[in-house]
Design a protein around this motif. Structure first.
Motif, short mmCIF file in Angstrom:
data_model
loop_
_atom_site.label_atom_id
_atom_site.label_comp_id
_atom_site.label_asym_id
_atom_site.label_seq_id
_atom_site.Cartn_x
_atom_site.Cartn_y
_atom_site.Cartn_z
N ALA A 82 -14.37 23.37 -73.21
CA ALA A 82 -14.51 24.29 -74.14
C ALA A 82 -15.96 23.93 -75.07
CB ALA A 82 -13.60 23.87 -75.03
N ARG A 83 -16.35 22.58 -75.07
CA ARG A 83 -17.79 22.29 -75.52
C ARG A 83 -18.75 22.97 -74.75
NH1 ARG A 83 -16.54 17.73 -79.06
NH2 ARG A 83 -18.82 17.72 -79.57
N LEU A 84 -18.93 22.70 -73.44
CA LEU A 84 -19.71 22.97 -72.56
C LEU A 84 -19.92 24.58 -72.45
CD1 LEU A 84 -19.63 21.61 -68.97
CD2 LEU A 84 -21.13 23.51 -69.54
N PHE A 85 -18.83 25.22 -72.16
CA PHE A 85 -18.95 26.92 -72.11
C PHE A 85 -19.25 27.56 -73.44
CE2 PHE A 85 -17.43 25.19 -68.12
CZ PHE A 85 -18.51 25.44 -67.28
N GLY A 86 -18.66 26.74 -74.53
CA GLY A 86 -18.85 27.38 -75.93
C GLY A 86 -20.14 27.23 -76.21
N LEU A 87 -20.95 26.27 -75.83
CA LEU A 87 -22.35 26.15 -76.24
C LEU A 87 -23.16 27.17 -75.55
CD1 LEU A 87 -24.67 24.31 -77.15
CD2 LEU A 87 -24.78 23.31 -74.87
N ALA B 179 -21.92 29.92 -74.40
CA ALA B 179 -21.66 31.37 -74.77
C ALA B 179 -22.35 31.48 -76.19
CB ALA B 179 -20.09 31.44 -75.10
N ARG B 180 -22.67 30.74 -77.02
CA ARG B 180 -23.41 30.67 -78.32
C ARG B 180 -24.76 31.05 -78.09
NH1 ARG B 180 -20.10 26.68 -79.84
NH2 ARG B 180 -21.59 25.16 -79.43
N HIS B 181 -25.21 30.85 -76.79
CA HIS B 181 -26.47 31.28 -76.56
C HIS B 181 -26.44 32.56 -75.27
CE1 HIS B 181 -27.29 27.34 -78.08
NE2 HIS B 181 -28.32 27.79 -78.52
N ASN B 182 -25.52 33.21 -75.51
CA ASN B 182 -25.33 34.50 -74.69
C ASN B 182 -25.48 34.15 -73.22
OD1 ASN B 182 -24.78 37.15 -74.47
ND2 ASN B 182 -25.82 37.31 -76.60
#
Ligand code: ADP
Ligand code: ASP
Ligand code: MG
Length: 636
Positions: free
Chosen positions: A496-501, A503-506
């Motif tokens: 979640a942390r990894l792919f959330g990060l 995702a936030r950078h598109n």
């Protein structure tokens, strides 16, 4: 009388002669008693030329100005096509995206369509005019009139969205090939034409590099049940129908921002077989899955992680009733897969009491936040993810069976999926839903093609059975890079942390694979995670992930841009044990090493070295007997 949207791509309007030919076709369609909206692209390679001009001036051009520039290409074409129609005596009017009222989000160069105002279109159609609309563009608001574009290849999306908004009888995509082929004819001239393909299959193919249709166009066709056909603007061949299930009665507001996830699915009764430390050389996966298919063991997910040192882990899931057989095959083959003369033998690891939870929906394409939200939801529910498998329209996670009820409840709530109507429980005959769905699709499709009798008759004459071929199409994506993060702590919340990060950078992530091997370093069990992203996002992703490595306690972030991804797609591969083996065998016979494997129900993808990409595509296409006797010549 039908209302038809016809879209003509760049090559179809590449010259004055081509524009006149297009006008003729439109004119004939009107004379046959139909109303026509035409959506066009920029002429030939105009957009590429404009991009080059911008890059000659700036290494990082302003995105608003980029849209101002790129949208001019389509404006040239609409005026010329409209003039050509008027020359034939056909009343016509050209309209830009802003004039129509194609309203998008304010995301320059990659805007999604929010809604389309149909009043003006309908008024002109009612006056007997053909309306010629500029594809690929819209406006962020009807007051500010900020011009936006939808992203390269986006005029397919404009056309299908216009068809959905107008409730058109169907949408025709005219291009330089006779329809959707088993693979790109520029790379494999023996590629064969398909009479039809399901939206699900096409979504996978389009997102995997089959540029003949913009994936977002397929997404809209599927969500709104728009009958869609891809045809050549050079001939009268019937083309390929892209079939969709029944329309879901969606609102036309937030057209492309509709709910990204349609369904939460659960497969219980699963078990995992992993082979650890198998040698990183061609032929290993072929041997393993060749043997497995001989034993008629039907595997579901297959993943192969990146090599650590010079060995790989390969894992697959099966249903519990056939676990014993699968385990026996793996155990029998393991000793033969010795990595190096003196090294440890490959080791078989079995994990029982696991379940697969998935989210599915066409709306997650290009929206990295959706997968990230799934991982975060599972983490919040305290669920550890053992295996991840992603495709454009589905993300599946293998979790402990004891946690699956929790996982499902949390996901349903997070994605607002109601329990009874939308959740399928596919156990024990896990694939039945998909099969049924598939036959429903084809039935509905023949109903869909009825509005246009000529088309549907020709179409059924051409029809090949989807069931006869487990693999419908093969695609190559040469625009990806692979990232590997070493030694990620194995605990809930890391993905979640990894792919959330990201995702936030598109940054959209494609294949995601966790290594099976767990290594304890500094007292913490750790796994490697590897995934692929668009090549242009590679360095950015590496930088972002390296920045937080210390904080999140993971190791080195390794980037490899010299990769290619080759994939097979087909709804018919469900329940056909030999399909994966055949793909791996074709690669092995040509000494092509597989670096990564990931599967979904209807897709198998392999990452190989970039310089072997085209050859990999060709040998796989041949292995599945997809080649026709005729060679396609793509018009220049
Ligand atoms: P247009 O300008 O009409 O939008 P594109 O160039 O975007 O056309 O798309 C058509 C091209 O897509 C074809 O010329 C072909 O090279 C390529 N292509 C890739 N995969 C496939 C496939 N599976 N079937 C047909 N065409 C494909
Ligand atoms: N002209 C635009 C492009 O080349 C849009 C399109 O052709 O679909 O990307
Ligand atoms: Mg195109």
């Amino acid at each position: 009388m039908a209302l038809i949207v016809q879209k003509y791509g760049g090559s179809s309007v590449g010259s004055v002669e081509r524009i006149q030919a297009v006008a003729q076709r439109v004119y004939q369609t009107v004379k046959a008693g139909n109303s026509v909206v035409v959506v066009v692209s920029a002429m030939g390679k105009t957009t590429d030329g404009l991009v080059k001009l911008a890059n000659d001036i700036s290494t990082n051009p302003n995105r608003r100005e980029m849209d101002m520039l790129l949208s001019t290409g389509e404006q040239v074409t609409i005026a010329l096509v409209s003039m050509a129609l008027q020359e034939l005596g056909q009343p016509a009017i050209s309209m830009t995206g802003a004039q129509v009222g194609i309203v998008t989000e304010a995301e320059h160069t990659r805007a999604r369509i929010l809604h389309i105002e149909t009043d003006r279109l309908i008024r002109h159609l009612n006056q007997g005019k053909v309306v010629v609309v500029a594809g690929f563009q819209g406006v962020a608001s009807t007051e500010e009139l900020e011009i936006t574009t939808l992203g390269r290849g986006g005029s397919d999306t404009s056309a299908v969205a216009v068809a959905a908004a107008l409730g058109a009888n169907f949408c025709e995509i005219y291009t330089d090939v006779p329809g959707i082929l088993t693979t790109d004819p520029r790379l494999v001239p023996e590629a064969q034409l398909m009479a039809d393909i399901t939206c699900d299959e096409m979504l996978e193919l389009a997102s995997l590099g089959a540029k003949v249709l913009h994936p977002r166009a397929v997404e809209i066709a599927r969500n709104y049940g728009v009958p869609l056909v891809v045809r050549s603007s050079w001939t009268d061949e019937p083309g390929t129908w892209v079939t969709s299930a029944k329309p879901q009665g969606r609102s036309l507001v937030n057209l492309e921002l509709a709910r990204p996830v349609d369904n939460v699915e659960l497969d219980t009764d699963q078990a995992k077989v992993a082979l650890l430390r198998v040698p990183d050389k061609p032929g290993v996966a072929a041997r393993l899955f060749g043997e497995i298919s001989q034993q008629k063991v039907d595997v579901d997910l297959i993943i192969q992680s990146i090599h650590e040192g010079n060995s790989n882990d390969i894992a697959f899931t099966v249903t519990t009733p056939i676990l014993k057989r699968a385990e026996a095959v793996a155990a029998a083959i393991a000793p033969a897969l010795r990595n190096q003369p003196n090294s440890d033998e490959a080791e078989v690891m079995i994990e029982q009491n696991i379940a697969k939870v998935s989210i599915a929906g066409a709306g997650m394409i290009g929206r990295p936040g959706v997968a990230a939200k799934m991982f975060a939801t599972l983490a919040d529910a305290g669920v550890n993810i053992q295996m991840i498998s992603t495709s454009e329209v589905k993300v599946s996670c293998v979790v402990a069976a004891a946690q699956c009820e929790n996982a499902i409840a949390a996901l349903r709530q997070a994605f607002e999926i109601e329990e009874l109507e939308n959740t399928t429980q596919n156990s024990p005959s896990q694939h039945s839903t998909l099969n049924t769905q598939h036959s429903t699709l084809s039935t509905q499709h023949s109903a869909l093609s009825t509005p246009h009798s000529t088309l549907s008759t020709q179409h059924s004459a051409l029809s090949t059975s989807a069931e006869a071929h487990p693999v419908r199409g093969v695609a190559l994506d040469m625009n990806q890079a692979r990232l590997a993060i070493r030694q990620v702590p194995d605990r809930p919340g890391m993905a979640a942390r990894l792919f959330g990060l990201l995702a936030r950078h598109n940054i959209s992530v494609d294949m995601i694979i966790q290594s099976q091997r767990c290594r304890v370093v500094d007292g913490i069990p750790r796994r490697d995670i590897a995934f692929t992203v668009a090549r242009m996002d590679g360095e950015n992703a590496q930088q972002r992930l390296s920045q937080v490595a210390g904080e999140l306690g993971w190791g080195e972030v390794v980037l490899d841009s010299a990769i290619a991804k080759v994939s097979i797609v087909g709804a018919g591969m469900v329940g056909q044990p030999g399909t994966a083996a055949k793909m791996f065998d074709a690669l092995a016979q040509h000494k092509i090493n597989i670096q990564m494997i990931a599967t979904s129900e209807i897709k198998i993808s392999c990452v190989v070295a970039k310089e072997q990409g085209v050859q990999a595509l060709q040998v796989i296409h041949a292995a599945f007997d997809l080649a026709g006797s005729e060679k396609f010549v793509v018009p220049v």
